[in-house]
Scaffold this active site. Structure first.
Site, PDB file in Angstrom:
ATOM      1  N   CYS A   1       6.081   3.872  15.284  1.00  0.00           N
ATOM      2  CA  CYS A   1       7.558   3.810  15.184  1.00  0.00           C
ATOM      3  C   CYS A   1       8.061   4.903  14.234  1.00  0.00           C
ATOM      4  O   CYS A   1       9.257   5.069  14.038  1.00  0.00           O
ATOM      5  CB  CYS A   1       7.994   2.420  14.680  1.00  0.00           C
ATOM      6  SG  CYS A   1       7.862   2.219  12.895  1.00  0.00           S
TER       7      CYS A   1
ATOM      8  N   HIS B   1       0.842 -12.915  -0.546  1.00  0.00           N
ATOM      9  CA  HIS B   1       1.015 -11.565  -1.113  1.00  0.00           C
ATOM     10  C   HIS B   1       0.226 -10.533  -0.321  1.00  0.00           C
ATOM     11  O   HIS B   1      -0.139  -9.482  -0.842  1.00  0.00           O
ATOM     12  CB  HIS B   1       0.563 -11.543  -2.589  1.00  0.00           C
ATOM     13  CG  HIS B   1       1.497 -12.301  -3.490  1.00  0.00           C
ATOM     14  ND1 HIS B   1       1.099 -12.815  -4.696  1.00  0.00           N
ATOM     15  CD2 HIS B   1       2.791 -12.655  -3.340  1.00  0.00           C
ATOM     16  CE1 HIS B   1       2.127 -13.462  -5.267  1.00  0.00           C
ATOM     17  NE2 HIS B   1       3.165 -13.368  -4.460  1.00  0.00           N
TER      18      HIS B   1
ATOM     19  N   CYS C   1       8.529  -1.378  10.626  1.00  0.00           N
ATOM     20  CA  CYS C   1       8.604  -2.421  11.686  1.00  0.00           C
ATOM     21  C   CYS C   1       7.734  -3.636  11.372  1.00  0.00           C
ATOM     22  O   CYS C   1       7.747  -4.615  12.108  1.00  0.00           O
ATOM     23  CB  CYS C   1       8.182  -1.813  13.031  1.00  0.00           C
ATOM     24  SG  CYS C   1       6.429  -1.400  13.109  1.00  0.00           S
TER      25      CYS C   1
ATOM     26  N   CYS D   1       3.108   4.981  11.396  1.00  0.00           N
ATOM     27  CA  CYS D   1       3.087   4.020  12.507  1.00  0.00           C
ATOM     28  C   CYS D   1       3.672   4.724  13.744  1.00  0.00           C
ATOM     29  O   CYS D   1       4.393   5.725  13.598  1.00  0.00           O
ATOM     30  CB  CYS D   1       3.952   2.822  12.088  1.00  0.00           C
ATOM     31  SG  CYS D   1       4.315   1.645  13.378  1.00  0.00           S
TER      32      CYS D   1
HETATM   33  N1  APR Z   1     -10.746 -22.388 -12.390  1.00  0.00           N
HETATM   34  C1  APR Z   1      -9.489 -22.868 -12.582  1.00  0.00           C
HETATM   35  N2  APR Z   1      -8.478 -22.122 -13.137  1.00  0.00           N
HETATM   36  C2  APR Z   1      -8.793 -20.862 -13.501  1.00  0.00           C
HETATM   37  C3  APR Z   1     -10.079 -20.290 -13.336  1.00  0.00           C
HETATM   38  C4  APR Z   1     -11.083 -21.118 -12.756  1.00  0.00           C
HETATM   39  N3  APR Z   1     -12.340 -20.687 -12.562  1.00  0.00           N
HETATM   40  N4  APR Z   1     -10.047 -19.009 -13.817  1.00  0.00           N
HETATM   41  C5  APR Z   1      -8.779 -18.785 -14.233  1.00  0.00           C
HETATM   42  N5  APR Z   1      -8.030 -19.888 -14.064  1.00  0.00           N
HETATM   43  C6  APR Z   1      -6.588 -20.067 -14.312  1.00  0.00           C
HETATM   44  C7  APR Z   1      -6.023 -19.273 -15.467  1.00  0.00           C
HETATM   45  O1  APR Z   1      -6.132 -20.030 -16.668  1.00  0.00           O
HETATM   46  C8  APR Z   1      -4.564 -19.100 -15.037  1.00  0.00           C
HETATM   47  O2  APR Z   1      -3.778 -20.227 -15.418  1.00  0.00           O
HETATM   48  O3  APR Z   1      -5.944 -19.553 -13.155  1.00  0.00           O
HETATM   49  C9  APR Z   1      -4.639 -19.082 -13.510  1.00  0.00           C
HETATM   50  C10 APR Z   1      -4.483 -17.671 -12.948  1.00  0.00           C
HETATM   51  O4  APR Z   1      -3.160 -17.257 -13.220  1.00  0.00           O
HETATM   52  P1  APR Z   1      -2.775 -15.706 -13.016  1.00  0.00           P
HETATM   53  O5  APR Z   1      -3.810 -14.862 -13.635  1.00  0.00           O
HETATM   54  O6  APR Z   1      -1.340 -15.566 -13.445  1.00  0.00           O
HETATM   55  O7  APR Z   1      -2.889 -15.489 -11.455  1.00  0.00           O
HETATM   56  P2  APR Z   1      -1.841 -15.916 -10.362  1.00  0.00           P
HETATM   57  O8  APR Z   1      -1.141 -17.175 -10.752  1.00  0.00           O
HETATM   58  O9  APR Z   1      -2.541 -15.895  -9.051  1.00  0.00           O
HETATM   59  O10 APR Z   1      -0.795 -14.686 -10.408  1.00  0.00           O
HETATM   60  C11 APR Z   1       0.244 -14.699  -9.448  1.00  0.00           C
HETATM   61  O11 APR Z   1       0.857 -12.465 -10.114  1.00  0.00           O
HETATM   62  O12 APR Z   1       0.242 -10.339 -10.685  1.00  0.00           O
HETATM   63  C12 APR Z   1       0.717 -11.115  -9.663  1.00  0.00           C
HETATM   64  O13 APR Z   1       0.500 -10.697  -7.395  1.00  0.00           O
HETATM   65  C13 APR Z   1      -0.233 -11.117  -8.506  1.00  0.00           C
HETATM   66  O14 APR Z   1      -0.719 -12.903  -6.979  1.00  0.00           O
HETATM   67  C14 APR Z   1      -0.624 -12.571  -8.363  1.00  0.00           C
HETATM   68  C15 APR Z   1       0.531 -13.300  -9.021  1.00  0.00           C
HETATM   69 ZN    ZN Z   2       6.236   0.696  12.512  1.00  0.00          ZN
END
Ligand code: APR
Ligand code: ZN
Length: 265
Positions: free
Chosen positions: A160, A129, A140, A158
């Site tokens: 471009c 991401h 570009c 940019c």
């Molecule tokens: N250790 C293990 N698991 C953990 C910890 C920890 N210390 N802290 C939180 N968690 C778990 C939570 O319980 C949850 O299941 O990590 C998970 C995080 O999930 P999200 O908050 O949904 O994050 P993520 O899966 O990275 O989200 C994906 O959503 O909003 C978009 O672009 C954003 O990259 C992100 C994407």
């Molecule tokens: Zn460019």
């Protein structure tokens, strides 16, 4: 050492091409909130989530306003990016960097935009991401370091002629093709996928474990989750097992187990 940590240690030692995937959960122990956990950014602020879904359209429609929002002061999303840029790796990030140094994992594919895997020493990182340390030309695709581009006149342009945005991939924004290719190649190649701290609900990232399961090593692939809670990967049996707990505690335990085996040879 718990039995599932022991099992993950053995599975990693028996793998030929293990990779790690990570989500916001691995960075909560660095003080960076996740999104959907109990104190997650979206869990606690639905409005922020709704705005996040509009962000890419705002950029396309009015890149100047996008930048005014992204450079907002503390408390705005722009302020969150400033916090994230100052983040420090925690034992979970360092453990994955150590596993790469030991030759046990070949790369990390992360959803996180905080750059903490590289700060911890991981060399082979795919930022699925994008990241807050980089900018990218929307026309570009050229990437720039955050400090390289003056933000005097908005939007920055940019050579471009294209408008430059954060390298961060916003909701509804296509994942850059170079990133998609690398992530899919690694997922199809691996015979073990260690999935750390993600709720596995955001696509297309969440399709990578399913791709691995159906990939080249479909018979022998191991998909291992390390997460505070079960996820759809757990319920759907995509992961072989879930080690429930904190990545900052479990991953260093795995490194300890691996070092014991390596040093006893
Ligand atoms: N250790 C293990 N698991 C953990 C910890 C920890 N210390 N802290 C939180 N968690 C778990 C939570 O319980 C949850 O299941 O990590 C998970 C995080 O999930 P999200 O908050 O949904 O994050 P993520 O899966 O990275 O989200 C994906 O959503 O909003 C978009 O672009 C954003 O990259 C992100 C994407
Ligand atoms: Zn460019």
């Amino acid at each position: 050492m718990g039995s599932s940590i022991q099992q993950a240690t053995n599975d990693l030692m028996n793998s030929r091409y293990a990779i790690a995937l990570s989500g916001a959960g691995i960075s909560t122990e660095s003080g960076i909130p996740d999104f959907r956990g109990p104190k997650g950014i979206w869990t606690t602020d639905r409005e922020a989530e709704a705005k996040a879904y509009q962000r890419y359209e705002l950029f396309l429609r009015d890149p100047k306003s996008y930048w005014e929002e992204m450079l907002g002061s503390k408390g705005t999303y722009g302020g969150f990016y400033d916090e994230v840029r100052k983040g420090k790796p925690n034992p979970g990030h360092y453990a994955l960097a150590e596993l790469e140094k030991l030759g046990v994992i070949k790369c990390v594919i992360t959803q996180n935009i905080d750059g903490l895997h590289e700060k911890a020493g991981s060399k082979n990182v795919v930022e699925y991401h994008g990241g807050v340390h980089k900018l990218r030309c929307a026309s570009c695709g050229t990437r720039f370091g955050f400090e390289e581009i003056s933000l005097e006149n908005l939007p920055p342009r940019c050579k471009c002629g294209g408008a430059i945005k954060y390298d961060v991939v916003h909701f509804k924004e296509p994942i850059p093709s170079d990133v998609v290719e690398r992530a899919e190649e690694e997922s199809l190649k691996c015979d073990l996928m260690l999935i750390c701290g993600t709720s596995a609900v955001v696509y297309p990232f969440a399709s990578l474990p399913r791709m691995a399961k159906l990939g080249g090593h479909r018979a022998s692939i191991k998909v291992v989750e390390i997460n505070a809670e079960s996820t759809p990967l757990t319920y759907e049996g995509i992961s072989d097992y879930l080690i429930q707990g904190k990545t900052g505690e479990i991953l260093p335990e795995i490194v300890k187990g691996i070092k014991l085996i390596v040093n006893s040879r």
